[in-house]
Design a protein around this motif. Structure first.
Motif, short mmCIF file in Angstrom:
data_model
loop_
_atom_site.label_atom_id
_atom_site.label_comp_id
_atom_site.label_asym_id
_atom_site.label_seq_id
_atom_site.Cartn_x
_atom_site.Cartn_y
_atom_site.Cartn_z
N UNK A 143 0.80 -1.22 0.00
CA UNK A 143 0.00 0.00 0.00
C UNK A 143 0.84 1.28 0.00
N UNK A 144 2.13 1.17 0.34
CA UNK A 144 3.00 2.34 0.33
C UNK A 144 3.46 2.71 -1.08
N UNK A 145 3.23 1.82 -2.04
CA UNK A 145 3.64 2.11 -3.41
C UNK A 145 2.67 3.13 -4.03
N UNK A 146 3.22 4.03 -4.84
CA UNK A 146 2.38 5.06 -5.45
C UNK A 146 1.59 4.54 -6.65
N UNK A 147 2.17 3.65 -7.41
CA UNK A 147 1.55 3.24 -8.67
C UNK A 147 0.91 1.86 -8.58
N UNK A 148 0.00 1.68 -7.62
CA UNK A 148 -0.74 0.42 -7.51
C UNK A 148 -2.08 0.59 -8.21
N UNK A 149 -2.46 -0.43 -8.95
CA UNK A 149 -3.80 -0.49 -9.54
C UNK A 149 -4.52 -1.65 -8.87
N UNK A 150 -5.48 -1.33 -8.04
CA UNK A 150 -6.23 -2.36 -7.28
C UNK A 150 -7.44 -2.77 -8.10
N UNK A 151 -7.49 -4.05 -8.46
CA UNK A 151 -8.50 -4.53 -9.40
C UNK A 151 -9.38 -5.60 -8.76
N UNK A 152 -10.66 -5.55 -9.08
CA UNK A 152 -11.57 -6.64 -8.72
C UNK A 152 -12.22 -7.14 -10.00
N UNK A 153 -12.18 -8.46 -10.21
CA UNK A 153 -12.80 -9.08 -11.38
C UNK A 153 -14.05 -9.83 -10.94
N UNK A 154 -15.17 -9.49 -11.54
CA UNK A 154 -16.42 -10.20 -11.29
C UNK A 154 -16.93 -10.77 -12.60
#
Length: 202
Positions: free
Chosen positions: A115-126
């Protein structure tokens, strides 16, 4: 491309594993899913089946997980339950892998670890297409048609419980994610293309 990390949580049968793996291949970055468990097993000496059992019975809650992490740092890890030890080891493995390079991480509350990284893309696949989901579960996992619904509910419940036990957040609360994709509407390739564009965008 600057360093970026994609973390993927997914419904069982949504094709999230295939999507994550394809995105990683196209972007030329590592994909870590079961590989996380393999590394934890190697470090801990606990077999993967047992680790998966521990994940299934995780009940800690956010406050307890924070306490578990602090105990680990202070050198009192022997006081922790097997479930909490597994969670901490998974988080350590993910942090170490992310430190090296961009990557795609599947499950295991990976977004919390980095979570400390600036360039995270948090994805949820449904997947809103019940038939496509059922067909995928039968074909990819070899589940008998009559057992699909019970198996799907079991795995979704396991993922939801593990997520809330270690983050204090609901797994299926879309506010926890930057991107929510429906493989039932977009198809596997449509989801892959969307995430590939996000990785390429600076």
């Amino acid at each position: 491309m600057s360093k970026k990390w994609i973390t993927v949580e997914r419904e069982y049968g949504s094709g999230g594993t295939e999507i994550g793996r394809k995105v990683a291949e196209l972007a030329g970055v590592p994909f870590y899913g079961r590989e996380i468990l393999e590394k934890v097993s190697e470090l801990s000496g606990v077999d993967i089946d047992r680790i998966e059992d521990y994940e299934e019975t995780a009940t800690g809650g956010l406050a307890y997980s924070m306490l578990a992490m602090s105990q680990s740092v202070s050198g009192t890890e022997d006081m922790l339950s097997p479930q909490d030890k597994v969670y901490i080891q998974e988080q350590r493995v993910i942090m170490e892998l992310a430190r090296k390079e961009s990557a795609v991480f599947l499950g295991h509350c990976a977004a919390e670890a980095i979570e400390d990284k600036e360039n995270i893309i948090r994805v949820f696949i449904r997947c809103s297409d019940a038939k496509a989901k059922k067909d995928r579960i039968i074909k990819e996992y070899g589940i008998a048609p009559g057992k699909v619904d019970s198996v799907r509910r079991k795995f979704d419940k396991k993922r939801a419980n593990y997520y809330v036990a270690n983050t204090g957040k609901r797994w299926d609360d879309f506010l926890n994610y930057d991107v929510v994709l429906d493989s039932g509407r977009l198809g596997i390739d449509g989801c892959v293309k969307a995430l590939e564009r996000l990785l390429e965008k600076d």
